[in-house]
Design a protein around this motif. Structure first.
Motif, mmCIF file in Angstrom:
data_model
loop_
_atom_site.group_PDB
_atom_site.id
_atom_site.type_symbol
_atom_site.label_atom_id
_atom_site.label_comp_id
_atom_site.label_asym_id
_atom_site.label_seq_id
_atom_site.Cartn_x
_atom_site.Cartn_y
_atom_site.Cartn_z
ATOM 1 N N VAL A 131 -5.504 -2.490 7.187
ATOM 2 C CA VAL A 131 -4.467 -2.202 6.193
ATOM 3 C C VAL A 131 -3.205 -1.722 6.917
ATOM 4 O O VAL A 131 -3.274 -0.905 7.836
ATOM 5 C CB VAL A 131 -4.946 -1.102 5.216
ATOM 6 C CG1 VAL A 131 -3.994 -1.002 4.039
ATOM 7 C CG2 VAL A 131 -6.373 -1.385 4.764
ATOM 8 N N VAL A 132 -2.051 -2.267 6.507
ATOM 9 C CA VAL A 132 -0.782 -1.822 7.072
ATOM 10 C C VAL A 132 -0.237 -0.696 6.182
ATOM 11 O O VAL A 132 -0.276 -0.815 4.948
ATOM 12 C CB VAL A 132 0.210 -2.994 7.132
ATOM 13 C CG1 VAL A 132 1.550 -2.529 7.678
ATOM 14 C CG2 VAL A 132 -0.352 -4.124 7.986
ATOM 15 N N ASP A 133 0.266 0.372 6.815
ATOM 16 C CA ASP A 133 0.809 1.527 6.076
ATOM 17 C C ASP A 133 -0.168 2.078 5.046
ATOM 18 O O ASP A 133 0.126 2.131 3.849
ATOM 19 C CB ASP A 133 2.107 1.134 5.345
ATOM 20 C CG ASP A 133 3.302 1.235 6.262
ATOM 21 O OD1 ASP A 133 3.191 1.983 7.269
ATOM 22 O OD2 ASP A 133 4.310 0.567 5.983
ATOM 23 N N PRO A 134 -1.342 2.489 5.450
ATOM 24 C CA PRO A 134 -2.301 2.983 4.463
ATOM 25 C C PRO A 134 -1.886 4.353 3.923
ATOM 26 O O PRO A 134 -1.145 5.092 4.575
ATOM 27 C CB PRO A 134 -3.602 3.090 5.256
ATOM 28 C CG PRO A 134 -3.161 3.267 6.661
ATOM 29 C CD PRO A 134 -1.841 2.585 6.824
ATOM 30 N N GLU A 135 -2.350 4.661 2.715
ATOM 31 C CA GLU A 135 -2.155 5.990 2.148
ATOM 32 C C GLU A 135 -2.855 6.987 3.051
ATOM 33 O O GLU A 135 -4.016 6.761 3.414
ATOM 34 C CB GLU A 135 -2.805 6.062 0.756
ATOM 35 C CG GLU A 135 -2.206 5.133 -0.264
ATOM 36 C CD GLU A 135 -0.913 5.702 -0.820
ATOM 37 O OE1 GLU A 135 -0.885 6.923 -1.100
ATOM 38 O OE2 GLU A 135 0.050 4.928 -0.924
ATOM 39 N N THR A 165 -0.452 -11.576 11.820
ATOM 40 C CA THR A 165 0.374 -10.675 12.619
ATOM 41 C C THR A 165 -0.402 -10.231 13.845
ATOM 42 O O THR A 165 -1.552 -9.798 13.742
ATOM 43 C CB THR A 165 0.733 -9.423 11.785
ATOM 44 O OG1 THR A 165 1.204 -9.854 10.514
ATOM 45 C CG2 THR A 165 1.773 -8.591 12.494
ATOM 46 N N ARG A 166 0.240 -10.410 14.999
ATOM 47 C CA ARG A 166 -0.406 -9.930 16.222
ATOM 48 C C ARG A 166 0.247 -8.617 16.608
ATOM 49 O O ARG A 166 1.479 -8.526 16.660
ATOM 50 C CB ARG A 166 -0.229 -10.968 17.344
ATOM 51 C CG ARG A 166 -1.021 -10.637 18.605
ATOM 52 C CD ARG A 166 -1.169 -11.890 19.456
ATOM 53 N NE ARG A 166 0.129 -12.357 19.947
ATOM 54 C CZ ARG A 166 0.709 -11.884 21.059
ATOM 55 N NH1 ARG A 166 0.131 -10.940 21.776
ATOM 56 N NH2 ARG A 166 1.886 -12.341 21.438
ATOM 57 N N ILE A 167 -0.586 -7.601 16.820
ATOM 58 C CA ILE A 167 -0.026 -6.292 17.139
ATOM 59 C C ILE A 167 -0.637 -5.739 18.418
ATOM 60 O O ILE A 167 -1.712 -6.180 18.846
ATOM 61 C CB ILE A 167 -0.276 -5.276 15.984
ATOM 62 C CG1 ILE A 167 -1.773 -5.164 15.698
ATOM 63 C CG2 ILE A 167 0.453 -5.689 14.720
ATOM 64 C CD1 ILE A 167 -2.115 -4.109 14.658
ATOM 65 N N ALA A 168 0.094 -4.805 19.034
ATOM 66 C CA ALA A 168 -0.449 -4.100 20.201
ATOM 67 C C ALA A 168 -1.048 -2.799 19.699
ATOM 68 O O ALA A 168 -0.369 -2.003 19.050
ATOM 69 C CB ALA A 168 0.664 -3.831 21.220
ATOM 70 N N GLU A 228 8.868 -3.883 15.670
ATOM 71 C CA GLU A 228 8.814 -2.685 14.837
ATOM 72 C C GLU A 228 7.501 -1.925 15.099
ATOM 73 O O GLU A 228 6.489 -2.521 15.454
ATOM 74 C CB GLU A 228 8.869 -3.160 13.375
ATOM 75 C CG GLU A 228 8.846 -2.084 12.342
ATOM 76 C CD GLU A 228 8.742 -2.695 10.932
ATOM 77 O OE1 GLU A 228 8.780 -1.958 9.978
ATOM 78 O OE2 GLU A 228 8.605 -3.946 10.841
ATOM 79 N N THR A 229 7.528 -0.613 14.927
ATOM 80 C CA THR A 229 6.304 0.174 15.068
ATOM 81 C C THR A 229 5.800 0.536 13.678
ATOM 82 O O THR A 229 6.573 0.980 12.827
ATOM 83 C CB THR A 229 6.574 1.445 15.875
ATOM 84 O OG1 THR A 229 7.139 1.079 17.133
ATOM 85 C CG2 THR A 229 5.285 2.212 16.110
ATOM 86 N N VAL A 230 4.500 0.307 13.426
ATOM 87 C CA VAL A 230 3.933 0.573 12.111
ATOM 88 C C VAL A 230 2.633 1.358 12.253
ATOM 89 O O VAL A 230 2.067 1.445 13.346
ATOM 90 C CB VAL A 230 3.623 -0.729 11.333
ATOM 91 C CG1 VAL A 230 4.893 -1.442 10.933
ATOM 92 C CG2 VAL A 230 2.702 -1.622 12.137
ATOM 93 N N THR A 231 2.168 1.884 11.159
ATOM 94 C CA THR A 231 0.865 2.525 11.139
ATOM 95 C C THR A 231 -0.130 1.549 10.537
ATOM 96 O O THR A 231 0.159 0.899 9.520
ATOM 97 C CB THR A 231 0.897 3.781 10.248
ATOM 98 O OG1 THR A 231 2.094 4.489 10.504
ATOM 99 C CG2 THR A 231 -0.314 4.647 10.500
ATOM 100 N N VAL A 232 -1.303 1.385 11.200
ATOM 101 C CA VAL A 232 -2.357 0.559 10.608
ATOM 102 C C VAL A 232 -3.625 1.402 10.544
ATOM 103 O O VAL A 232 -3.781 2.379 11.288
ATOM 104 C CB VAL A 232 -2.640 -0.726 11.412
ATOM 105 C CG1 VAL A 232 -1.446 -1.639 11.414
ATOM 106 C CG2 VAL A 232 -3.096 -0.406 12.814
ATOM 107 N N GLY A 233 -4.534 0.995 9.638
ATOM 108 C CA GLY A 233 -5.757 1.763 9.533
ATOM 109 C C GLY A 233 -6.866 0.944 8.899
ATOM 110 O O GLY A 233 -6.621 -0.171 8.411
#
Ligand SMILES: Nc1ncnc2c1ncn2[C@@H]1O[C@H](COP(=O)(O)OP(=O)(O)OP(=O)(O)O)[C@@H](O)[C@H]1O
Ligand SMILES: [Mg+2]
Lengths: 360, 414
Positions: free
Chosen positions: A290-294, A318-321, A345-350
């Motif tokens: 999940v991208v940008d989880p609560e 989406t490929r992320i590091a 861009e830097t995002v939070t994933v979970g």
């Protein structure tokens, strides 16, 4: 497992050259009426298993039972097993009808019954008008259907198919997958099917035996295989999969904590880990990230950098590091209010602890 | 459809362009084969045609004895020869005596009437001093000149184009009045030879098939490494001279040879009654079968190699026993190989020559040995050509039969 399977492989081993075991200790039951697929990479021993079952290759060790009868010493033509070959193996010097009549003829069936059955079998595969053609005058898909009809025309209990759709193009292959599935459902015949195409296996089968290196890695229904793979090979082979490696630091009640090389702690479901200190591969499906989880909704949350975006219509790949890996894939669904990401861009994933499986 | 639209836009132009393009590519292809075509024409087609022509044309007599030829053509072949005919004959004889070709003329007439050779040569020695009227003086030298059969033989020999040699090749005879009758009983040899040649070739083909089929099957089913070794063994005879191989069979089969020695040793026969395995038809059959075996094995092997094992497996999985699977599924697919091998062996066998000459003895020689005889010993090239022509016609006829019943396109050579 039921008490009287149609086919039982018991501790079967096979070696061609006396040095390398291409099938190692195979134990497998095929239930009556089941559609069982052997799936695995090239050279994993699928064809070899099929050949042993059909009687064209002797088992080096162990016993194969058909209807609870050991068949190691029964010659192929007395086993009564229908078979569809990858190159169809339609006899080129006979017409389609003669090809279909062949198994009936060697069973000394009367002429009238023969032509009855041939007609029914041809109708079943929608080739009623093609009886007088030679195989060479048919398209690949039509030949394929004739091969299926021929393997079924003498009412065998069991039909083996070795990559029967391998030579067809994608559309035809999908169409034939459904046709074979329907024939299986209508006739109630038991099918053992070999393929190395996982989507084909998932579409058609009741159960799938995943082969690797002469060993059945997991035998389960398609959804179980996909959602609850038991080892890293199965997870990787069926569907797409993200891998993280680390050491088990805590293990309790089916859940564990794994410490990756970057020092991050990942909460996971312990599927195939034995004790604290073991190495483990974590498996995580891309669509479960999940991208940008609560905050608080998921047990695992990490910072990631977006490396690449591929627009695929229904989702954005989406490929992320993440955690020291640069091949981490996330599927962002193209839903009403999904996250809009930009490269760099830097995002939070979970993800949920449930969705992350700690394997061997 | 695209085809129709293109055609309606500019029908003629398109055809023309296509034709032009095709012509250029065809011309290029043709230029590539011109050298080999010329070579074949000069070294193969022309020599063979001119040789075959000798089977129907013969000017040995007519070119050397023009005057006689002329008067003979007007003669009815039954009435008594006239003084004019004698005079023409004497005039011609003087010429051929002088330029030393009288022997050839004599040989030519001798073919139609045996025993006339010396008539010509001895007359030639005295021809210079002869005086008219020749109707009396010529029989004065040799009484035989009055024999009307000599004149009839000369009339037959004087024909430039003659069916006589083909007739002779078929054991028939051309008479002086132009009709064709059967050859005298004791001179009928060619038909016997021809049937024997066909019979031997046929048997050799059958033996090669019976022996070659299992070997080819083994070659095609064995793993590559061992099959390569076996293939070399099959090809080994190809690298040895035919002469050597044939002589080896003589050493094996003669009455004091290896096979007979073994038979005596094991008590199958005793020293007095050794088998005659060579210098007869049996010898020819054994040696030729051995030599021609590779011609059968190789096409069979190449066809069998192309049959995937899945066909026989499919047959077995459908319930066919080993035998049925072989007979109904495998064997029919090898027919192209059988056809190719059989045609190759048969055609090579029918013209075979060295081996029957060496091991055939009296009853094991074949038509080509007779052709060779006529080429080198009796120097009757015309009859040799006619025999060759008959042989060719027979082969073409068999080829046609094969095409009718099996189909030439059903043949696979490699
Ligand atoms: N006839 C044979 N002789 C020797 N080795 C063989 C033979 N057939 C197969 N093998 C070996 O056995 C192993 C398993 O082969 P098999 O044909 O069963 O694989 P598979 O799973 O069917 O692969 P694919 O998906 O490519 O068909 C391979 O390593 C292969 O090299
Ligand atoms: Mg295979």
């Amino acid at each position: 497992m039921s008490d009287n399977p149609l086919v039982r492989f018991q501790n079967v081993q096979k070696s061609y050259d006396g040095k390398i075991l291409v099938v190692k200790d195979l134990n497998l039951d095929v239930e009556k009426g089941e559609f069982l697929t052997m799936l695995g990479p090239s050279g994993s021993g699928k064809t070899t298993c099929l050949m042993m079952l059909a009687g064209f290759e002797p088992a080096t060790y162990g016993e194969i039972y058909l209807n609870e009868r050991p068949i190691n010493n029964v010659p192929p033509h007395k086993r009564g097993i229908g078979m569809v070959f990858q190159n169809y193996a339609l006899f080129p010097h006979m017409t389609v009808a003669e090809n279909l009549a062949f198994p009936l003829e060697v069973r000394k069936m009367s002429t009238s019954e023969r032509s009855d059955r041939v007609k029914r079998a041809l109708d079943m595969v929608q080739l009623g008008d093609f009886g007088n053609r030679r195989p060479a005058q048919l398209s690949g898909g039509q030949q394929q259907r004739v091969a299926v009809a021929r393997a079924l025309v003498f009412d065998p209990d069991l039909v083996l198919m070795d990559e029967p759709l391998g030579a067809l193009d994608k559309n035809l292959r999908e169409q034939m997958q459904y046709e074979i599935k329907h024939i299986h459902e209508n006739l109630g015949v038991t099918v053992v099917y070999v393929t190395h195409d996982q989507s084909e296996a998932l579409t058609m089968s009741n159960r799938i035996a995943v082969f690797n290196d002469g060993v059945v890695q997991q035998l389960a229904a398609p959804d179980t295989l996909y959602e609850r793979p038991e080892n890293a090979f199965v997870a990787q082979f069926i569907g797409e999969n993200n891998k993280l490696r680390g050491t088990v630091t805590d293990l309790d009640d089916g859940y564990c904590v794994v410490k990756t090389a970057t020092g991050a702690m990942v909460y996971a479901k312990a599927v195939n880990v034995k004790k604290v200190g073991d190495q483990s591969t974590l498996s995580l499906r891309p669509e479960r990230v999940v991208v940008d989880p609560e905050p608080g909704a998921v047990q695992n949350m990490f910072e990631a950098r977006v490396l690449e975006l591929i627009y695929l219509g229904d989702h954005i790949r989406t490929r992320i590091a993440l955690l020291g890996r640069e091949d981490f894939i996330v599927k962002v669904p193209n839903s009403a209010n999904h996250a809009f990401l930009a490269e760099g861009e830097t995002v939070t994933v979970g993800w949920l602890q449930e969705d992350c499986r700690a394997l061997d | 459809m695209t085809e129709t639209t293109v055609a309606t836009i500019d029908d003629k132009l398109l055809t023309k362009r296509l034709g032009k393009a095709m012509f250029r590519s065809r011309l290029r292809a043709f230029m590539l084969v011109v050298p080999v075509l010329l070579f074949l024409l000069l070294s193969f087609v022309i020599p063979i045609l001119s040789f075959l022509l000798q089977g129907i044309s013969d000017d040995t007599f007519s070119s050397r004895m023009p005057k006689t030829t002329m008067v003979l053509s007007e003669w009815d072949a039954v009435s008594e020869p006239t003084e004019e005919m004698y005079a023409a004959l004497v005039a011609d004889l003087k010429v051929v005596r002088a330029n030393k070709t009288i022997g050839k003329v004599a040989t030519r007439v001798n073919r139609d009437k045996p025993g006339t050779r010396s008539l010509f040569t001895s007359t030639g020695r005295k021809i210079a001093k002869i005086e008219p009227p020749y109707k009396e003086s010529l029989p004065g030298i040799k009484k035989k000149w009055q024999d009307i059969e000599v004149w009839q033989a000369m009339k037959t020999a004087s024909r430039k184009y003659t069916p006589g040699y083909y007739a002779a090749a078929l054991d028939l005879k051309l008479t002086s009045d132009g009709s064709i009758v059967r050859q005298d009983e004791n001179r009928r040899i060619h038909l016997t030879l021809m049937t024997r040649t066909l019979q031997i070739s046929f048997l050799v083909t059958i033996f090669c098939l019976l022996l070659g089929y299992p070997i080819a099957y083994l070659l095609a089913t064995l793993p590559v490494r061992s099959s390569n070794l076996l293939l070399i063994l099959v090809l080994l005879p190809f690298w040895t001279s035919i002469l050597v191989r044939t002589t080896a069979w003589i050493a094996m089969l003669q009455s004091q040879g290896v096979v007979n020695d073994l038979l005596v040793y094991f008590g199958v026969t005793d020293d007095g009654t050794r088998y005659s395995l060579i210098y007869n038809k049996l010898g020819t059959l054994i040696a030729m079968t051995h030599i021609l075996l590779p011609f059968m094995i190789l096409p069979l092997y190449s066809v069998m190699k192309g049959i995937p094992p899945s066909y026989v497996r499919a047959a077995k999985s459908l319930g066919a026993s080993n035998w049925t699977a072989f007979w109904r599924v495998y064997a029919p697919q090898t027919i192209p190989g059988i056809g190719a091998g059989a045609i190759l062996v048969f055609i090579v066998a029918i013209g075979y020559y060295i081996t029957p000459a060496l091991v055939g003895g009296q009853e094991g020689t074949m038509i080509s040995n007779t052709i060779d005889d006529h080429m080198r010993k009796s120097l009757n090239w015309n009859l040799a050509a006619a025999l060759g022509g008959v042989l060719m016609i027979v082969v073409l006829f068999l080829y046609w039969i094969y095409d009718r019943f099996v189909g030439i396109d059903n043949m696979k050579l490699g």
